[in-house]
Design a protein around this motif. Structure first.
Motif, PDB file in Angstrom:
ATOM      1  N   TYR A 191       0.846  -1.078  -0.105  1.00 41.46           N
ATOM      2  CA  TYR A 191       0.036  -0.127  -0.117  1.00 41.46           C
ATOM      3  C   TYR A 191       0.875   1.360  -0.108  1.00 41.46           C
ATOM      4  CZ  TYR A 191      -3.861   3.242   1.244  1.00 41.46           C
ATOM      5  OH  TYR A 191      -4.790   4.180   1.142  1.00 41.46           O
ATOM      6  N   LEU A 220      -0.287   5.493   4.836  1.00 41.21           N
ATOM      7  CA  LEU A 220      -1.256   5.159   5.515  1.00 41.21           C
ATOM      8  C   LEU A 220      -1.880   5.634   6.574  1.00 41.21           C
ATOM      9  CD1 LEU A 220      -0.400   1.161   5.811  1.00 41.21           C
ATOM     10  CD2 LEU A 220      -2.426   2.207   4.930  1.00 41.21           C
ATOM     11  N   ILE A 245      -6.748   2.907   8.519  1.00 43.02           N
ATOM     12  CA  ILE A 245      -6.532   2.019   7.482  1.00 43.02           C
ATOM     13  C   ILE A 245      -5.485   1.062   7.746  1.00 43.02           C
ATOM     14  CG2 ILE A 245      -5.859   1.751   5.042  1.00 43.02           C
ATOM     15  CD1 ILE A 245      -7.034   4.631   4.467  1.00 43.02           C
ATOM     16  N   ILE A 261      -6.570  -2.931   7.670  1.00 43.56           N
ATOM     17  CA  ILE A 261      -5.729  -3.968   6.971  1.00 43.56           C
ATOM     18  C   ILE A 261      -5.469  -4.972   7.818  1.00 43.56           C
ATOM     19  CG2 ILE A 261      -3.629  -4.367   5.703  1.00 43.56           C
ATOM     20  CD1 ILE A 261      -3.842  -1.656   4.366  1.00 43.56           C
ATOM     21  N   LEU A 307      -6.065  -4.961  -3.992  1.00 42.34           N
ATOM     22  CA  LEU A 307      -5.274  -3.479  -3.977  1.00 42.34           C
ATOM     23  C   LEU A 307      -4.894  -3.303  -5.327  1.00 42.34           C
ATOM     24  CD1 LEU A 307      -3.487  -3.331  -0.585  1.00 42.34           C
ATOM     25  CD2 LEU A 307      -5.276  -1.881  -1.283  1.00 42.34           C
ATOM     26  N   LYS A 358      -9.083   3.803  -2.752  1.00 44.78           N
ATOM     27  CA  LYS A 358      -8.428   2.590  -2.953  1.00 44.78           C
ATOM     28  C   LYS A 358      -8.621   1.223  -1.974  1.00 44.78           C
ATOM     29  CE  LYS A 358      -5.962   4.086  -6.574  1.00 44.78           C
ATOM     30  NZ  LYS A 358      -6.512   5.465  -6.567  1.00 44.78           N
ATOM     31  N   TRP A 359      -8.638   1.861  -0.730  1.00 39.82           N
ATOM     32  CA  TRP A 359      -8.755   0.763   0.327  1.00 39.82           C
ATOM     33  C   TRP A 359     -10.159   0.279   0.448  1.00 39.82           C
ATOM     34  CZ3 TRP A 359      -7.353  -3.416   2.348  1.00 39.82           C
ATOM     35  CH2 TRP A 359      -8.033  -4.098   3.510  1.00 39.82           C
ATOM     36  N   LYS A 400     -11.644  -3.173  -0.195  1.00 36.46           N
ATOM     37  CA  LYS A 400     -12.451  -4.000   0.650  1.00 36.46           C
ATOM     38  C   LYS A 400     -13.839  -4.450   0.271  1.00 36.46           C
ATOM     39  CE  LYS A 400     -13.240  -3.254   4.937  1.00 36.46           C
ATOM     40  NZ  LYS A 400     -13.494  -2.642   6.402  1.00 36.46           N
TER      41      LYS A 400
END
Length: 274
Positions: free
Chosen positions: A139, A146, A150, A154, A177, A188-189, A193
């Motif tokens: 990431y 980050l 987040i 993760i 990802l 993105k996250w 998810k």
């Protein structure tokens, strides 16, 4: 239980600059070293730390497990039969300067020791060694910095996928990802998810399952496209009527009319010049 927060804490560079640690985890480690000054270990409870940092007891438990998994803490449970009487936390640090004004004593029995082995216990024994490290590094290297929540999210996702496939848990998260990056998703996250959730619903458990699912999806798209165009007649180009007309050949009469018209034009032109 009496606490001794007035002693100096020790936070080595390995802890201060470990990007896997959250800021509060670093503070907690320093607090544990301060509380280890008298006996060489800290016997404070998670409830004490939760009140100190204004967080929940499970959050403190998660921080301690993370420090333990990264090799910064040794946890020992003191039992009276089957009942746990007390918990001892041993901070594992590098050499400590004895001239510093702090009573941490390297000679105290059970004190701070980098080489000591951790006792096996039935509590706080979740293996979090480098939890989410591969996914987090991907990431940070491909998406950006980050945020703490987040990172924690993760790590929680890694735990969930560890239950499904411990060998490929983080690789599966990285694959999600990659899909988020390829789709140019804004968050993105969040996008990753949603993919992970979809895979769970479809009982996808490995990288090979993901590849097979992608191929199946491509076949479905091609099939839908083929059915959509099946039976259609090719479109024929329509030629306008005016383009279909054959020009008539000029007759002698028509040529005479043209000559007569040209003569009249020449006469008018000559008159205008005069």
């Amino acid at each position: 239980m009496k606490e001794y927060p007035n002693y100096y804490s020790v936070t080595p560079a390995t802890v201060r600059y470990d990007k896997r640690l959250k800021p509060y985890e670093r503070l907690l480690f320093g607090e544990i070293t301060a509380l280890s000054n008298i006996k060489g270990y800290c016997y404070s409870t998670n409830k004490y730390f939760a009140n100190l940092y204004q967080v929940t007891v499970p959050t403190i438990s998660k921080w301690i497990n993370h420090l333990k998994g990264l090799g910064y803490l040794r946890v020992e449970m003191i039992k009276d039969g089957k009942e746990i009487k007390e918990r001892h936390l041993y901070p594992i640090v590098g050499p400590i300067n004895q001239k510093v004004n702090t009573p941490i004593n390297q000679n105290v029995k059970g004190g701070i020791n980098r080489n000591v082995k951790e006792n096996n216990t039935s509590i706080n024994n979740i293996n979090t060694n480098k939890l989410g490290c591969y996914a987090i590094n991907f990431y940070e290297n491909n998406i950006g910095m980050l945020s703490p929540w987040i990172r924690e999210d993760i790590e929680d996702e890694v735990k969930e996928w560890n239950k499904i496939n411990a060998d490929e848990a983080e690789k599966i998260i990285v694959e999600a990802l990659k899909n988020a990056i390829g789709a140019q998703a804004r968050n993105k996250w969040k996008y990753a998810k949603s993919i992970l959730s979809s895979w769970k619903e479809r009982n996808i458990k490995s990288l090979s399952d993901i590849k097979a699912d992608d191929k199946r999806h491509q076949r479905e798209v091609q099939t839908r496209y083929s059915h959509k165009n099946y039976g259609r007649k090719p479109v024929e180009e329509q030629i306008p009527d005016w383009n279909m007309q054959t020009p008539k050949p000029q007759t002698k009469q028509s040529m005479a009319d043209i000559k007569e018209l040209m003569a009249k034009v020449n006469q008018k032109t000559a008159a205008n010049k005069d």
